[in-house]
Design a protein around this motif. Structure first.
Motif: not given
Ligand code: FES
Ligand code: FES
Length: 193
Positions: A100-109, A111-118, A163-169
């Motif tokens: 999905h375009p939102v998923q693509e944007a997370f990959v391109e930019l 948007g995650y480190q460990c990915g747990y919150c993704t 939505n919290l992100c423990r990696c701080g992404a």
């Protein structure tokens, strides 16, 4: 009340057979009435894309869409989700697996480190983009008229604040949501043109 037999499955005053409509597929299963939607997804249906963080509605890791709206699956009982349309991260990509375009944007930019919150971030972002496009105000909306401006970083931060992100992404997450929102606005314009 004595237990009832439902085709080999015993149900009682504390359990029921429910049908959950998840990602367009119906799943019928017996559940204890205390089973959360999150545990039904992960432990009973093997849909482990939805993550358990706090298990008490504080982190947003378990966010799914219920009838198109964001819901934290750890605070919803599976029996209360019967016959609702549930979308989990497994149902976001296209039928051939294209992101999905939102998923693509997370990959391109990034948007995650460990990915747990993704998974929760992406489900939330999808609904955020739709909520904003539909003119729903947030606490950061200065002008609540339907034609109020674009999805600004401030709006994104406010709307995604559950939505919290423990990696701080967060910086990249805001960029990814803004990027996907801009694209979906362009697509909407092309459809109208
Ligand atoms: S696991 Fe549901 S909000 Fe944290
Ligand atoms: S990317 Fe690790 S918790 Fe968000």
């Amino acid at each position: 009340m004595p237990p009832a037999d439902t085709g080999g499955t015993t149900v009682s005053a504390t359990s029921s057979v429910v049908t959950l409509n998840i990602n367009g597929e119906k799943h019928t299963l017996p559940v204890d009435h205390r089973t959360t939607l999150l545990d039904a997804l992960r432990e009973r249906l093997d849909l482990t894309g939805t993550k358990k963080g706090c298990d008490q509605g504080q982190c947003g890791a378990c966010t799914v869409l219920v009838d198109g709206r964001r819901a934290v699956a750890c605070l919803q009982l599976a029996v209360a989700a019967e016959d609702r349309e549930i979308t989990t991260i497994e149902g976001i990509a296209g039928p051939d697996g294209e992101l999905h375009p939102v998923q693509e944007a997370f990959v391109e930019l990034d948007g995650y480190q460990c990915g747990y919150c993704t998974p929760g971030q992406i489900c939330s972002a999808l609904a955020v983009i739709e909520e904003h496009a539909a003119g729903w105000p947030s606490a950061a909306t200065g002008d609540v008229r339907p034609e109020a401006g674009p999805l600004t970083p401030e709006e994104i931060r406010e709307r995604m604040s559950g939505n919290l992100c423990r990696c701080g992404a967060y910086v990249s997450i805001v960029q990814a949501v803004a990027h996907a929102a801009a694209h979906s606005a362009d697509d909407a314009k092309e459809t109208v043109a």
